[in-house]
Design a protein around this motif. Structure first.
Motif, mmCIF file in Angstrom:
data_model
loop_
_atom_site.group_PDB
_atom_site.id
_atom_site.type_symbol
_atom_site.label_atom_id
_atom_site.label_comp_id
_atom_site.label_asym_id
_atom_site.label_seq_id
_atom_site.Cartn_x
_atom_site.Cartn_y
_atom_site.Cartn_z
ATOM 1 N N ALA A 1 -3.815 3.517 -0.829
ATOM 2 C CA ALA A 1 -4.248 2.743 -1.984
ATOM 3 C C ALA A 1 -3.448 1.459 -2.099
ATOM 4 O O ALA A 1 -2.247 1.442 -1.857
ATOM 5 C CB ALA A 1 -4.068 3.562 -3.263
ATOM 6 N N LEU A 2 -4.133 0.385 -2.492
ATOM 7 C CA LEU A 2 -3.460 -0.869 -2.802
ATOM 8 C C LEU A 2 -2.731 -0.679 -4.127
ATOM 9 O O LEU A 2 -3.325 -0.221 -5.107
ATOM 10 C CB LEU A 2 -4.472 -2.008 -2.924
ATOM 11 C CG LEU A 2 -3.932 -3.371 -3.343
ATOM 12 C CD1 LEU A 2 -2.956 -3.917 -2.294
ATOM 13 C CD2 LEU A 2 -5.077 -4.345 -3.548
ATOM 14 N N VAL A 3 -1.433 -0.987 -4.163
ATOM 15 C CA VAL A 3 -0.630 -0.800 -5.370
ATOM 16 C C VAL A 3 -0.232 -2.141 -5.974
ATOM 17 O O VAL A 3 -0.313 -2.318 -7.191
ATOM 18 C CB VAL A 3 0.619 0.059 -5.076
ATOM 19 C CG1 VAL A 3 1.486 0.205 -6.311
ATOM 20 C CG2 VAL A 3 0.204 1.425 -4.550
ATOM 21 N N PHE A 4 0.206 -3.077 -5.140
ATOM 22 C CA PHE A 4 0.603 -4.403 -5.613
ATOM 23 C C PHE A 4 -0.026 -5.464 -4.742
ATOM 24 O O PHE A 4 -0.123 -5.308 -3.524
ATOM 25 C CB PHE A 4 2.128 -4.613 -5.532
ATOM 26 C CG PHE A 4 2.930 -3.717 -6.417
ATOM 27 C CD1 PHE A 4 2.992 -3.926 -7.786
ATOM 28 C CD2 PHE A 4 3.652 -2.676 -5.877
ATOM 29 C CE1 PHE A 4 3.749 -3.100 -8.592
ATOM 30 C CE2 PHE A 4 4.418 -1.840 -6.674
ATOM 31 C CZ PHE A 4 4.466 -2.059 -8.046
ATOM 32 N N TYR B 1 0.818 -1.206 0.000
ATOM 33 C CA TYR B 1 0.000 0.000 0.000
ATOM 34 C C TYR B 1 0.853 1.258 0.000
ATOM 35 O O TYR B 1 1.922 1.291 0.598
ATOM 36 C CB TYR B 1 -0.886 0.031 1.247
ATOM 37 C CG TYR B 1 -1.970 -0.998 1.243
ATOM 38 C CD1 TYR B 1 -3.228 -0.691 0.745
ATOM 39 C CD2 TYR B 1 -1.736 -2.283 1.711
ATOM 40 C CE1 TYR B 1 -4.237 -1.636 0.738
ATOM 41 C CE2 TYR B 1 -2.736 -3.238 1.701
ATOM 42 C CZ TYR B 1 -3.982 -2.908 1.212
ATOM 43 O OH TYR B 1 -4.976 -3.854 1.195
ATOM 44 N N LYS B 2 0.301 2.306 -0.629
ATOM 45 C CA LYS B 2 0.844 3.647 -0.449
ATOM 46 C C LYS B 2 0.291 4.135 0.880
ATOM 47 O O LYS B 2 -0.866 3.878 1.218
ATOM 48 C CB LYS B 2 0.369 4.597 -1.555
ATOM 49 C CG LYS B 2 1.060 4.389 -2.864
ATOM 50 C CD LYS B 2 0.640 5.465 -3.852
ATOM 51 C CE LYS B 2 1.297 5.203 -5.183
ATOM 52 N NZ LYS B 2 0.946 6.200 -6.181
ATOM 53 N N GLN C 1 7.338 4.546 -3.278
ATOM 54 C CA GLN C 1 7.532 3.445 -2.356
ATOM 55 C C GLN C 1 6.197 3.046 -1.766
ATOM 56 O O GLN C 1 5.283 3.862 -1.613
ATOM 57 C CB GLN C 1 8.548 3.753 -1.269
ATOM 58 C CG GLN C 1 8.293 4.951 -0.452
ATOM 59 C CD GLN C 1 9.531 5.847 -0.378
ATOM 60 O OE1 GLN C 1 9.374 7.002 -0.596
ATOM 61 N NE2 GLN C 1 10.701 5.364 -0.087
ATOM 62 N N VAL C 2 6.112 1.752 -1.505
ATOM 63 C CA VAL C 2 4.910 1.166 -0.929
ATOM 64 C C VAL C 2 5.346 0.251 0.210
ATOM 65 O O VAL C 2 6.518 -0.092 0.333
ATOM 66 C CB VAL C 2 4.077 0.401 -1.979
ATOM 67 C CG1 VAL C 2 3.466 1.363 -2.986
ATOM 68 C CG2 VAL C 2 4.911 -0.656 -2.694
ATOM 69 N N TYR C 3 4.382 -0.151 1.031
ATOM 70 C CA TYR C 3 4.684 -0.890 2.236
ATOM 71 C C TYR C 3 3.847 -2.159 2.307
ATOM 72 O O TYR C 3 2.628 -2.131 2.094
ATOM 73 C CB TYR C 3 4.411 -0.017 3.464
ATOM 74 C CG TYR C 3 5.173 1.284 3.392
ATOM 75 C CD1 TYR C 3 6.472 1.366 3.871
ATOM 76 C CD2 TYR C 3 4.616 2.411 2.791
ATOM 77 C CE1 TYR C 3 7.193 2.547 3.783
ATOM 78 C CE2 TYR C 3 5.334 3.589 2.696
ATOM 79 C CZ TYR C 3 6.619 3.643 3.188
ATOM 80 O OH TYR C 3 7.338 4.820 3.087
#
Length: 118
Positions: A40-43, A31-32, A101-103
């Motif tokens: 937001a869900l990214v991957f 998520y971002k 970057q996402v977490y």
């Protein structure tokens, strides 16, 4: 002599198993996070069944862990994102539209980002 050989083989096998089990799995939801909130869900990475959500729209993706690339197709065009993964759960990716970057949900990096208020 056979006992010593068997003990050495056993120790080597144990070391290999421990080394393989310590590899960090990319599987999970990324998520971002803005201003301490999940944005937001990214991957969604689940081995061969992975997805990328550019602009919130699901696109099938493949993850090439050897070359650190995430490949996806959007509107008939193939894209490739380069990524770096931190063992704390932060995934930094870059492609034709910039860097971000996402977490990974539930990771240490995710928890730190949620606690951080900009």
């Amino acid at each position: 002599m056979k006992k010593i050989f068997a003990a050495v083989v056993f120790m080597i096998s144990a070391l290999v198993l421990v080394a393989c089990s310590n590899q960090q799995s990319l599987d999970g939801d990324y998520y971002k996070i803005y201003n301490g909130k999940e944005n937001a869900l990214v991957f969604k990475i689940e081995g061969d069944n992975s997805y990328y959500y550019p602009d919130g729209v699901e696109s099938s993706a493949t993850v090439d862990e050897k070359n650190h690339k995430i490949n996806y197709t959007d509107k008939g065009v193939n894209f490739s994102l380069d990524y770096d993964y931190d063992s704390s759960g932060e995934l930094t990716y870059s492609g034709p539209f910039g860097k971000d970057q996402v977490y990974k949900k539930g990771s240490e990096a995710y928890k730190r980002a949620i606690e951080k208020k900009d």
